[in-house]
Structures are given as C-alpha cells and as structure tokens.
Design a protein around this motif. Sequence first.
Motif, mmCIF file in Angstrom:
data_model
loop_
_atom_site.group_PDB
_atom_site.id
_atom_site.type_symbol
_atom_site.label_atom_id
_atom_site.label_comp_id
_atom_site.label_asym_id
_atom_site.label_seq_id
_atom_site.Cartn_x
_atom_site.Cartn_y
_atom_site.Cartn_z
ATOM 1 N N MET A 1 -8.383 -2.940 11.192
ATOM 2 C CA MET A 1 -7.265 -2.019 11.378
ATOM 3 C C MET A 1 -7.528 -0.728 10.609
ATOM 4 O O MET A 1 -7.913 -0.752 9.448
ATOM 5 N N THR A 2 -7.315 0.383 11.283
ATOM 6 C CA THR A 2 -7.492 1.685 10.650
ATOM 7 C C THR A 2 -6.196 2.116 9.982
ATOM 8 O O THR A 2 -5.123 2.043 10.595
ATOM 9 N N ILE A 3 -6.299 2.545 8.745
ATOM 10 C CA ILE A 3 -5.120 3.014 8.023
ATOM 11 C C ILE A 3 -4.842 4.459 8.413
ATOM 12 O O ILE A 3 -5.660 5.350 8.180
ATOM 13 N N LYS A 4 -3.685 4.687 9.028
ATOM 14 C CA LYS A 4 -3.281 6.038 9.425
ATOM 15 C C LYS A 4 -2.107 6.549 8.612
ATOM 16 O O LYS A 4 -1.853 7.756 8.587
ATOM 17 N N TYR A 5 -1.382 5.633 7.980
ATOM 18 C CA TYR A 5 -0.202 5.979 7.185
ATOM 19 C C TYR A 5 -0.131 5.035 5.989
ATOM 20 O O TYR A 5 -0.526 3.881 6.093
ATOM 21 N N VAL A 6 0.400 5.541 4.875
ATOM 22 C CA VAL A 6 0.595 4.693 3.704
ATOM 23 C C VAL A 6 2.047 4.811 3.245
ATOM 24 O O VAL A 6 2.570 5.926 3.084
ATOM 25 N N ILE A 7 2.679 3.665 3.062
ATOM 26 C CA ILE A 7 4.071 3.602 2.621
ATOM 27 C C ILE A 7 4.111 3.008 1.217
ATOM 28 O O ILE A 7 3.519 1.954 0.965
ATOM 29 N N PHE A 8 4.801 3.694 0.332
ATOM 30 C CA PHE A 8 4.865 3.298 -1.075
ATOM 31 C C PHE A 8 6.258 2.803 -1.453
ATOM 32 O O PHE A 8 7.270 3.421 -1.109
ATOM 33 N N ASP A 9 6.306 1.712 -2.194
ATOM 34 C CA ASP A 9 7.479 1.381 -2.983
ATOM 35 C C ASP A 9 7.510 2.393 -4.137
ATOM 36 O O ASP A 9 6.536 3.125 -4.360
ATOM 37 N N MET A 10 8.624 2.459 -4.871
ATOM 38 C CA MET A 10 8.719 3.464 -5.933
ATOM 39 C C MET A 10 8.629 2.854 -7.338
ATOM 40 O O MET A 10 7.670 3.094 -8.072
ATOM 41 N N LEU B 1 -5.146 10.879 -0.468
ATOM 42 C CA LEU B 1 -4.522 10.700 0.840
ATOM 43 C C LEU B 1 -4.191 12.039 1.483
ATOM 44 O O LEU B 1 -4.332 12.205 2.702
ATOM 45 N N LYS B 2 -3.784 12.986 0.658
ATOM 46 C CA LYS B 2 -3.475 14.316 1.189
ATOM 47 C C LYS B 2 -4.738 14.982 1.736
ATOM 48 O O LYS B 2 -4.712 15.593 2.817
ATOM 49 N N THR B 3 -5.852 14.858 1.031
ATOM 50 C CA THR B 3 -7.097 15.469 1.512
ATOM 51 C C THR B 3 -7.566 14.801 2.797
ATOM 52 O O THR B 3 -8.205 15.443 3.643
ATOM 53 N N LYS B 4 -7.257 13.532 2.962
ATOM 54 C CA LYS B 4 -7.628 12.806 4.180
ATOM 55 C C LYS B 4 -6.589 12.961 5.295
ATOM 56 O O LYS B 4 -6.740 12.372 6.373
ATOM 57 N N LYS B 5 -5.538 13.739 4.984
ATOM 58 C CA LYS B 5 -4.466 13.976 5.959
ATOM 59 C C LYS B 5 -3.803 12.670 6.422
ATOM 60 O O LYS B 5 -3.484 12.496 7.602
ATOM 61 N N ILE B 6 -3.616 11.776 5.465
ATOM 62 C CA ILE B 6 -2.910 10.516 5.717
ATOM 63 C C ILE B 6 -1.450 10.697 5.312
ATOM 64 O O ILE B 6 -1.155 10.854 4.122
ATOM 65 N N PRO B 7 -0.516 10.716 6.258
ATOM 66 C CA PRO B 7 0.893 10.886 5.902
ATOM 67 C C PRO B 7 1.399 9.712 5.049
ATOM 68 O O PRO B 7 0.980 8.564 5.232
ATOM 69 N N THR B 8 2.300 10.027 4.143
ATOM 70 C CA THR B 8 2.874 9.016 3.257
ATOM 71 C C THR B 8 4.394 9.006 3.386
ATOM 72 O O THR B 8 5.016 10.007 3.752
ATOM 73 N N ALA B 9 4.980 7.867 3.063
ATOM 74 C CA ALA B 9 6.440 7.729 3.053
ATOM 75 C C ALA B 9 6.841 6.845 1.888
ATOM 76 O O ALA B 9 6.049 6.029 1.401
ATOM 77 N N LEU B 10 8.065 7.006 1.463
ATOM 78 C CA LEU B 10 8.651 6.174 0.413
ATOM 79 C C LEU B 10 9.590 5.164 1.055
ATOM 80 O O LEU B 10 10.347 5.497 1.969
ATOM 81 N N ALA B 11 9.543 3.923 0.578
ATOM 82 C CA ALA B 11 10.491 2.888 1.018
ATOM 83 C C ALA B 11 10.886 2.084 -0.208
ATOM 84 O O ALA B 11 10.165 1.187 -0.637
ATOM 85 N N LEU C 1 -9.676 2.397 -0.615
ATOM 86 C CA LEU C 1 -9.411 3.385 0.420
ATOM 87 C C LEU C 1 -10.554 4.373 0.581
ATOM 88 O O LEU C 1 -10.803 4.859 1.696
ATOM 89 N N ARG C 2 -11.244 4.645 -0.481
ATOM 90 C CA ARG C 2 -12.430 5.520 -0.369
ATOM 91 C C ARG C 2 -13.486 4.896 0.534
ATOM 92 O O ARG C 2 -14.238 5.600 1.198
ATOM 93 N N GLN C 3 -13.546 3.583 0.533
ATOM 94 C CA GLN C 3 -14.522 2.896 1.394
ATOM 95 C C GLN C 3 -14.058 2.822 2.844
ATOM 96 O O GLN C 3 -14.868 2.761 3.758
ATOM 97 N N GLU C 4 -12.730 2.834 3.055
ATOM 98 C CA GLU C 4 -12.196 2.636 4.405
ATOM 99 C C GLU C 4 -11.885 3.924 5.134
ATOM 100 O O GLU C 4 -11.849 3.936 6.378
ATOM 101 N N LEU C 5 -11.588 4.987 4.396
ATOM 102 C CA LEU C 5 -11.159 6.226 5.051
ATOM 103 C C LEU C 5 -12.263 7.283 5.096
ATOM 104 O O LEU C 5 -13.116 7.299 4.245
#
Length: 216
Positions: free
Chosen positions: A1-10, A99-109, A212-216
């Motif tokens: 599975m390719t990671i296109k988005y990352v969602i973070f707990d706070m 993640l920002k340099t890789k243009k991977i959008p992030t969200a908080l949950a 993530l450096r290895q996957e993205l």
Amino acid sequence: MTIKYVIFDMDGVLVDSEPLWAESQIETLAQYGAVITEPDCEKYTRGLRVDELAVVWIKKFHLNIEPTLLRDEIVELVCRKIAEKAVPMDGIYPLLDFLKTKKIPTALATSSNRKVIKTVFDKLKLWDYFPIQCSAAEEELAKPHPAVYLSAIKALGATPADCLIIEDSVTGLIAAKAANVRTFIVNPKFADERFAIADERLPNLHEVLNILRQEL
C-alpha cells in the motif's frame, strides 16, 4: 500500500501532554477528595474524550458532581498547563517537514476538543502543518469508535488504503484499525502486547521517519 496521506493523533503524538492530562485529573479530583495516580490515568482514561474520562472518575469514586462541570474544570487546567509548559514530542517537526517536502497531506484526528487543539497548536505553532483538524468531541461516538478517523479520511478526500495513522494509545489504536487503516503505534512501551494489532510498534517518531524515508 502506498502512503498518500498521514493522519495524526495529538496528545502523546504531536505534544508531550499526557503527563499534563494526568496532572490535571489528579489535581482536579483531589479537590473532591478522590486520590488517583498517573498510572491510574494511563489505565482508565488515556485516549478517551474528556467528557468520558469525567464520567469514569465520577462513577469510580461516586462523586456528587455534574460530569460537564468536572470536564470543564479538567480542560481549563490542562489548557493552562499546556500553554505554560507543553513541549513537542521528540522528532515531530522533522517528520512533519519531511511529509511536507514529499507533498503528503496531513490531518489531525484527536479525542481532545477545539479549546485544547487551539492551545496545543498555538503553543507549538502547528497550524501550517494541519489544515484539517477533526475532533472526536464533535462525533456521536468517541474512540475506540473509528468515527473521528473516518471523518479525517473523508475530509482528506482519501480512502483508508491511502492512509497511515500514527497513534499512541490502545483506545486510539482500536479506533484506527476499526477504520481499516494501516497504523503505527509510537509509545515508549511499544512492546506492550496491548499494541499487538498495530502494523508497526515504535519507540519514537524518529523511527517513524526512518520507515517513511524508505517508503516514500
């Protein structure tokens, strides 16, 4: 599975606030004659919405107090503590910048409400990293129900298969896996068998970045 988005707990993922939550619960409950410890907070309330943790303590100690009042007192105290002394989790800014340099959008949950989110984001200057912020306080059901994660996925315009969730608690992990999303647990007690359903169990965010450096 390719990671296109990352969602973070706070709490416990972006900010080292779990000890502050414990302090706030301990100090607030002490005013009502209830004695609890930090391990008690870890065991009974970590990862819960504050309205739910208030109910936990009221039931446990048979307190004669409205849950909303206890909730508000704990939130007020934890926000003061966060504003005064909260620090980011080690490695969070390198991870977010990557993640920002890789243009991977992030969200908080998060299970925390908007007041706590604002306090944390103001203190740690996180606004630019998280245009999407979802709070379980606004969901009918809190973690371990996946509602807040499903809301974050929808807000990102993503599918569960596109996402990675980063969590630190058992409650959050159950919610993340119930959303059918690949989930990394980041916790110093990562080897705890309660985290066995996580896709990766890691001691810190630097290890997340290494993967993530290895996957993205």
